[in-house]
Write an enzyme that holds these catalytic residues in place. Sequence first.
Site, short mmCIF file in Angstrom:
data_model
loop_
_atom_site.label_atom_id
_atom_site.label_comp_id
_atom_site.label_asym_id
_atom_site.label_seq_id
_atom_site.Cartn_x
_atom_site.Cartn_y
_atom_site.Cartn_z
N PRO A 7 0.86 -1.19 0.00
CG PRO A 7 0.11 -0.97 2.20
CD PRO A 7 0.90 -1.87 1.30
CG MET A 8 3.59 2.52 -1.52
SD MET A 8 4.85 2.44 -2.82
CE MET A 8 5.58 4.05 -2.73
CD GLU A 9 -1.65 9.29 2.46
OE1 GLU A 9 -0.54 9.34 3.00
OE2 GLU A 9 -2.57 10.10 2.69
CB CYS A 98 1.15 5.25 8.96
SG CYS A 98 1.23 6.87 8.20
CE LYS A 139 3.31 -2.39 4.47
NZ LYS A 139 3.56 -0.99 4.84
CG ASN A 199 7.46 -3.75 3.01
OD1 ASN A 199 7.26 -2.83 3.79
ND2 ASN A 199 7.57 -3.54 1.71
CD GLU A 201 15.98 0.49 1.03
OE1 GLU A 201 16.56 1.17 0.17
OE2 GLU A 201 15.04 0.94 1.71
N GLY A 223 7.28 -2.20 -2.41
CA GLY A 223 6.73 -0.84 -2.38
C GLY A 223 7.37 0.01 -3.47
NE ARG A 224 10.80 3.10 -0.57
CZ ARG A 224 11.91 3.22 0.15
NH1 ARG A 224 12.48 4.39 0.25
NH2 ARG A 224 12.41 2.17 0.77
C1 LIG Z 1 4.69 7.41 -0.47
C2 LIG Z 1 4.45 6.23 0.45
C3 LIG Z 1 3.17 5.97 0.91
C4 LIG Z 1 2.94 4.88 1.77
N1 LIG Z 1 1.65 4.61 2.18
C5 LIG Z 1 1.41 3.52 2.96
C6 LIG Z 1 0.07 3.16 3.33
O1 LIG Z 1 -0.92 3.80 2.95
N2 LIG Z 1 -0.07 2.06 4.12
C7 LIG Z 1 0.99 1.31 4.55
O2 LIG Z 1 0.81 0.32 5.27
N3 LIG Z 1 2.25 1.61 4.18
C8 LIG Z 1 2.48 2.69 3.39
N4 LIG Z 1 3.75 2.95 2.99
C9 LIG Z 1 4.85 2.03 3.33
C10 LIG Z 1 5.05 0.99 2.23
O3 LIG Z 1 3.92 0.15 2.11
C11 LIG Z 1 6.29 0.11 2.52
O4 LIG Z 1 6.10 -0.51 3.74
C12 LIG Z 1 7.58 0.93 2.56
O5 LIG Z 1 7.65 1.83 1.47
C13 LIG Z 1 8.80 0.01 2.57
O6 LIG Z 1 8.84 -0.79 1.43
P1 LIG Z 1 9.81 -0.41 0.17
O7 LIG Z 1 11.19 -0.21 0.74
O8 LIG Z 1 9.66 -1.61 -0.74
O9 LIG Z 1 9.28 0.87 -0.42
C14 LIG Z 1 4.01 4.05 2.16
C15 LIG Z 1 5.30 4.32 1.69
C16 LIG Z 1 5.53 5.39 0.84
C17 LIG Z 1 6.95 5.66 0.34
#
Ligand SMILES: Cc1cc2nc3c(=O)[nH]c(=O)nc-3n(C[C@H](O)[C@H](O)[C@H](O)COP(=O)(O)O)c2cc1C
Length: 333
Positions: A7-9, A98, A139, A199, A201, A223-224
């Site tokens: 999820p990524m807001e 969050c 999460k 999850n 990096e 995520g990213r």
């Molecule tokens: C812009 C942004 C928005 C995010 N929004 C949420 C969200 O709505 N709910 C959630 O559980 N995590 C949210 N996250 C966290 C990601 O789901 C994830 O846990 C975090 O980015 C680490 O994973 P990554 O390194 O693969 O990006 C958000 C992260 C980013 C960068």
Amino acid sequence: MRIFLAPMEGVVDAMMRDMLTRIGGYDRCVTEFIRVSERCLPRHVFIRFCPELLNNSRTPAGIPVYLQLLGGNPAIMAANASKAASLGAAGIDINFGCPSKTVNKSDGGSIILREPERVHDILTAVRAAVPSTIPVTAKIRLGYDNTDTLSAIADAVESSEINELCIHARTKLNGYKPPAFWKQVATIRHRLSMPVIINGEIWNSSDAKMAKEQSGCDDLMLGRGAISFPDLALSIQHNLSPEQPNGSNCQTYQPLPWQDILLWLQNHSQLSHEQVPKYAANRTKQWLIYLKRQYPEAAILFEQVKRCRTVPEMISLFQLSSSAISHSAISSA
Ligand SMILES: Cc1cc2nc3c(=O)[nH]c(=O)nc-3n(C[C@H](O)[C@H](O)[C@H](O)COP(=O)(O)O)c2cc1C
């Protein structure tokens, strides 16, 4: 191995989920968080965050979408989870990760990790309110400002009898800075009988391999990395799959060429323009910034579109760029 889209807001909305699950490799998506504070939210709010509810809680490519809730009051979280379930949610995910100050101040997200008994109360209430056929997942991060409560959080999650736990392998204090501490997850895996998803990096297949090995988890959440490398899940599925039956190694996965990404970009920005005109231009620029990590061409294109105010302006530049690529392919053939 299963791979989930994080999820990524403000980034992974229904349009992004649609596109990335069409490209493929994902087993599940989770919506952006829906903030729950004082009441049971009306149907239209759930549909706004999860339009897939109108499609059996699946993306057009058929991938299930879980609905994520964020809040600190067990009874209100349970009432909203029950409502989401009655609207057909494929699963309910609870956000304890969050780091946002505003969210944490209003008693939601990672701040609750400081009190493992509250993690337990929220998850137990949600699990009890949702039919047993609908999975409830959570999460978390490794903790709030340190990992001292991690074992207690794992025990709280285990005793709530939810179905799965995703761990973003950093504390709230670590924010989003590398590294992610995958090994820390291995230290509490034995406390949990449910599947644990790693999850944080994971940007390519070798990160995925190390994250799996160091955490002991089989499943991944991206995520990213998923936004920077739109076929990352396919690439991981390919590169980490067992050897071919004849014993030879699979050929290395070839990521989608920039020309294809450019077409997805045009499509996606056009759709965003039609559906969320207010945010579309910024979201397209934001996606280009993520793409820079994998595609040098995205950096050049970003410089060209960064002053554009509207999506149609950007799309004409994308088309110019696309026809320049086709032209150079024809002349070099
Ligand atoms: C812009 C942004 C928005 C995010 N929004 C949420 C969200 O709505 N709910 C959630 O559980 N995590 C949210 N996250 C966290 C990601 O789901 C994830 O846990 C975090 O980015 C680490 O994973 P990554 O390194 O693969 O990006 C958000 C992260 C980013 C960068």
